[in-house]
Design an enzyme around this catalytic site. Sequence first.
Site, PDB file in Angstrom:
ATOM      1  N   SER A 166      18.280  14.817  -7.143  1.00 52.04           N
ATOM      2  CA  SER A 166      18.902  14.651  -5.830  1.00 52.04           C
ATOM      3  C   SER A 166      17.894  14.582  -4.696  1.00 52.04           C
ATOM      4  O   SER A 166      18.248  14.246  -3.574  1.00 52.04           O
ATOM      5  CB  SER A 166      19.895  15.782  -5.549  1.00 52.04           C
ATOM      6  OG  SER A 166      19.227  16.970  -5.202  1.00 52.04           O
ATOM      7  N   LYS A 204      17.439  21.695  -1.197  1.00 51.41           N
ATOM      8  CA  LYS A 204      18.042  20.675  -0.360  1.00 51.41           C
ATOM      9  C   LYS A 204      17.399  20.682   1.029  1.00 51.41           C
ATOM     10  O   LYS A 204      16.726  21.640   1.426  1.00 51.41           O
ATOM     11  CB  LYS A 204      19.551  20.921  -0.200  1.00 51.41           C
ATOM     12  CG  LYS A 204      20.357  20.707  -1.467  1.00 51.41           C
ATOM     13  CD  LYS A 204      20.410  19.249  -1.866  1.00 51.41           C
ATOM     14  CE  LYS A 204      21.260  19.034  -3.112  1.00 51.41           C
ATOM     15  NZ  LYS A 204      20.614  19.586  -4.311  1.00 51.41           N
TER      16      LYS A 204
END
Length: 245
Positions: A166, A204
Amino acid sequence: MLTRKQFELLRFIHERLRESGVPPSFDEMKDALDLRSKSGIHRLIMALEERGFIRRLPNRARALEVIKMPDGIGGQQAQRARFSPSIVQGGLGQTPPASAPAASLTKPRSPAADEGGRSTVSIPVMGRIAAGTPISAIQDRSHSVSMPADMLGGGEHYALEVRGDSMIEAGILDGDTVVIRKQDTANTGDIIVALIDDEEATLKRLRKRGSSIALEAANPAYETRVLGPDRVKIQGRLVNLMRRY
C-alpha cells in the site's frame, strides 16, 4: 531559466524531502501550486527533468530526486537533496540468534564501527508492520540490524519489516525494513506507524482532518481510513528504510 510555477514546484519538492524525507504526492503538489488537475504537475515535472533539476527514480512510482537548485537557492544542501527515506543495502532477513530474548523497545547501543570505519548503531527489529490491511500489533524484538549512525538523528529508534504494497508510491516495498523514530506525535504528511484500537498496526501517511485522523495509503488500490483520534495512537515516524537486493 525556470518559470514561476516550475520554481514553486521544485522548491516544494525540495522542502518536503528535507522536512519529511518523503517526496510529495501528485495531489499534494497540485494543491500546493493551486492547480486544477494533476496533468499540470506532470508537465512541470517533465520540464524540470528536462532542465536537469530533478530526476525520476526507476521502478519507484512518483519517487523523485532533486539534483540541483537554481543558483543561489539552497546552497550545497540543496545540491545533495535526494529522495528519502535512504536505502541501506544488506542486513535484512538474518536469522535471529537462538538466545535472543523477547524484549520491549530499547535505546540503540553505543555506536560501533563498520569495516569502512563509519560509526554504526544497532537497532532492534520489533516484528512486522502492514503496508496494506492492518495486521496484529507490533511484536516483541526478534533481532537487530545495524545502520550508520550519521543516517539517524536523536531519539530512540526501532525497525519493522514491511508486509504489503500500500506504500509503493512512496518507495516502500514489500520486504523492506523501515526505521522508525519513536514518538507519539507527527505532522500531516508524515509516514507513521499507527496503532488502531490497540490491536492493529499499520504504516500509513498521516492526514489530520479536523478532529479526525486519516491514514492514507500510497497506492490507489487502497482506501484512506478516517478514524476518530481516540482510536489511533502514533507509535513513531518513518526516518529511514533498508532494502536487501
